[in-house]
Design a protein around this motif. Sequence first.
Motif, PDB file in Angstrom:
ATOM      1  N   ALA A   1      -4.514   2.090  -0.392  1.00  0.00           N
ATOM      2  CA  ALA A   1      -5.784   1.611   0.170  1.00  0.00           C
ATOM      3  C   ALA A   1      -6.763   2.764   0.364  1.00  0.00           C
ATOM      4  O   ALA A   1      -7.954   2.643   0.053  1.00  0.00           O
ATOM      5  CB  ALA A   1      -5.531   0.887   1.488  1.00  0.00           C
TER       6      ALA A   1
ATOM      7  N   ASP B   1      -8.218  -1.048   3.510  1.00  0.00           N
ATOM      8  CA  ASP B   1      -8.604  -1.952   2.426  1.00  0.00           C
ATOM      9  C   ASP B   1      -9.906  -2.669   2.751  1.00  0.00           C
ATOM     10  O   ASP B   1     -10.654  -3.045   1.845  1.00  0.00           O
ATOM     11  CB  ASP B   1      -7.496  -2.979   2.155  1.00  0.00           C
TER      12      ASP B   1
ATOM     13  N   LYS C   1      -4.234  -8.414   1.346  1.00  0.00           N
ATOM     14  CA  LYS C   1      -5.394  -8.486   0.437  1.00  0.00           C
ATOM     15  C   LYS C   1      -5.887  -9.890   0.105  1.00  0.00           C
ATOM     16  O   LYS C   1      -6.469 -10.105  -0.964  1.00  0.00           O
ATOM     17  CB  LYS C   1      -5.089  -7.717  -0.861  1.00  0.00           C
TER      18      LYS C   1
ATOM     19  N   GLU D   1      -8.290  -7.808   5.394  1.00  0.00           N
ATOM     20  CA  GLU D   1      -8.626  -6.483   4.859  1.00  0.00           C
ATOM     21  C   GLU D   1      -9.549  -6.592   3.650  1.00  0.00           C
ATOM     22  O   GLU D   1      -9.636  -5.677   2.847  1.00  0.00           O
ATOM     23  CB  GLU D   1      -7.362  -5.685   4.532  1.00  0.00           C
TER      24      GLU D   1
ATOM     25  N   ASP E   1       0.802  -1.231   0.000  1.00  0.00           N
ATOM     26  CA  ASP E   1       0.000   0.000   0.000  1.00  0.00           C
ATOM     27  C   ASP E   1       0.840   1.289   0.000  1.00  0.00           C
ATOM     28  O   ASP E   1       0.421   2.299  -0.563  1.00  0.00           O
ATOM     29  CB  ASP E   1      -0.918   0.044   1.229  1.00  0.00           C
TER      30      ASP E   1
ATOM     31  N   ARG F   1       6.321  -6.709   3.618  1.00  0.00           N
ATOM     32  CA  ARG F   1       5.014  -6.938   2.966  1.00  0.00           C
ATOM     33  C   ARG F   1       5.185  -6.898   1.451  1.00  0.00           C
ATOM     34  O   ARG F   1       5.394  -5.834   0.868  1.00  0.00           O
ATOM     35  CB  ARG F   1       4.013  -5.875   3.417  1.00  0.00           C
TER      36      ARG F   1
HETATM   37 MG   LIG Z   1      -4.079  -2.625   2.892  1.00  0.00          MG
END
Ligand SMILES: [Mg+2]
Length: 606
Positions: free
Chosen positions: A519, A342, A279, A314, A175, A225
């Motif tokens: 997001a 998200d 996600k 999310e 993100d 991430r």
């Molecule tokens: Mg996110």
Amino acid sequence: MTATIDTRPQGANPYAPDAGLAGLGTPPAARNGSPSTPRSSAPSSLPNGGVGASRTGARRGVITVTGSVGPRYGEILTTDALQFLALLHDRFDSARDELIAQRQLRRQDIADGSDPDFRASTRPVRDDPHWRVAGSRRAPGLEDRRVEITGPTDPKMTINALNSGARCWLADAEDASSPTWPNVVEGQLALRDAIRGTLSFTNEAGKEYSLRSSDIADLPTIVFRPRGWHLDEAHLRYTDANGITSSALGSLVDFGLYFFHNAAELIARGRGPYFYLPKLEGYKEARLWNEVFEIAQDALGIPRGTIRATVLIETLPAAFEMEEILYELRDHCAGLNAGRWDYLFSVIKCFRTRGDSYVLPDRAQVTMTAPFMRAYTELLVATCHKRGAHAIGGMSAFIPDRRNPEVTREAFQRVAADKKREAGDGFDGTWVAHPDLIPVAEAEFDAVLGDAPNQVTRLRDDVVVGQHELLDIASARRGGATVTSAGLRSNVSVAVRYLDAWLRGTGAAALDNLMEDAATAEISRSQVWQWIASGTVTDDDQLPVTRERVEAILLDVVASLSPDHGNRIEDAAEIFREVALRDAFPPFLTNPAYQGHLVGSPADQV
Ligand SMILES: [Mg+2]
Ligand SMILES: CC(=O)SCCNC(=O)CCNC(=O)[C@H](O)C(C)(C)COP(=O)(O)OP(=O)(O)OC[C@H]1O[C@@H](n2cnc3c(N)ncnc32)[C@H](O)[C@@H]1OP(=O)(O)O
Ligand SMILES: O=CC(=O)O
């Protein structure tokens, strides 16, 4: 006895240790060239004369570098690293395509009126009281996660995050990142150097940055991430064993390069390869990640169960499968995170065509105390603690401004209230966007945790959340929250300014004293789409939200911004039209923005 979820793919692991890296063919060396945008193309002859062949004669795919090559890129894009990426793509490229197709089917079901619910087929997993996740056992640096700072992985932010005093750092290729080719590779370089204690940086004004310790075990634990499954990496091309060429997958590229270069080094230095997984929309995607982990660990001779993943809950569909997600990843799972921004985007995306009762008020008026949001976070804590997993809270978007004490005071108050609620609800830790917020969040978690590293043993048996509570979207407007003309304008303005920053290579920005990233931009554009589709009327002036009205606001926003911005504002506006004003709703704004406007742009060049 433990439960099972239908069938796992069976059969011999094609990447068992005897067919590891040493068995792969030689991929082409990095070369200059421009990326081609379509994901797949017909079989073509390969730069190295053909697909790779293993020691045993099995045909293998190859990864080819088509992005330009900057200084030190060769340290990341090594022959062995590219072979490792090819191995992951051989195994998972088509599985990811199937999962993306399943996501679309599920969203269509919801659009057609079928509400998501807890699955009957996986009830045995939820009802089995015995299984637990690995959690923070044998995962040094993950026991106490009370405050985690998040941010992109450029050298300055990497150093600032690692010097910040937080317990963990979410090093973000998602993100908070604009996936330009330099950001992708140089982010990996910064991480590689940081883990080895050698990272330094000098800014344009000559200010020097260095790590406060060269021992990574003295610094916040790094949790990396990678990009979500939906994003491609256009600068690396994957050619499969049949000679079909397509863009590589962003998630496998990010995960694979980080794991390949750093897993052994992290373990040797008293840390480990830790990941956030973004996600996900269901347990089958968790299963896919688990298989990626198993094969990656086998290939590098790292024991299975060394990786730890924290999964972001999310998306709305994933909220109905939290327990199954933990179960699929149980040997590699540290916990779940409540990715609120998200999540809101997913709620809008899922219900965008279902009429007025699913319309959310202005973004600024949907708070974490809205009953449907509270249901989701309480269920997350209860689910985690039942299974020995950490529950990590989310991001309050209020950020301080060192030049404006009033803004800073407001941010501190808002963030303190948010963190107090999370700690009181049983979360084991939380996220902050800015170093100045670390003490604010820490004070609230210290007040609840004291000397204990977490509160995983605090069961929330009192939480009773079912389908009704999770889907009570209308609760957001019940307390008098409204859709306003100011909220509409703010959505347009924020989305365009964010996209402008993103197109220039910056994936997180402070706009109107709020943290904005991919997001939050998704929320802005999808709210506008939903309000148009639902014929929503703004409460303050009783005017309908129409395409014409939004187009007029857009032109006004662009005119007001143009003098201070570079030439990407028009492109940002064009993307906004594509993702908010058309009949079709692209599932992610980053897909058309990446292929149509970022790849090959000035920010994408080395
Ligand atoms: Mg996110
Ligand atoms: C929905 C989600 O996924 S949330 C997670 C993803 N989003 C993020 O991670 C956002 C993280 N935060 C940020 O990127 C930044 O805080 C921003 C862009 C919002 C604001 O950054 P700035 O405008 O630079 O803030 P500001 O000027 O106050 O920064 C002061 C100093 O703190 C540093 N800083 C600010 N935020 C961070 C951070 N998250 N990590 C490390 N350092 C930081 C800045 O680099 C700057 O350092 P310097 O004095 O050496 O130049
Ligand atoms: O990734 C976090 C979110 O809130 O989205």
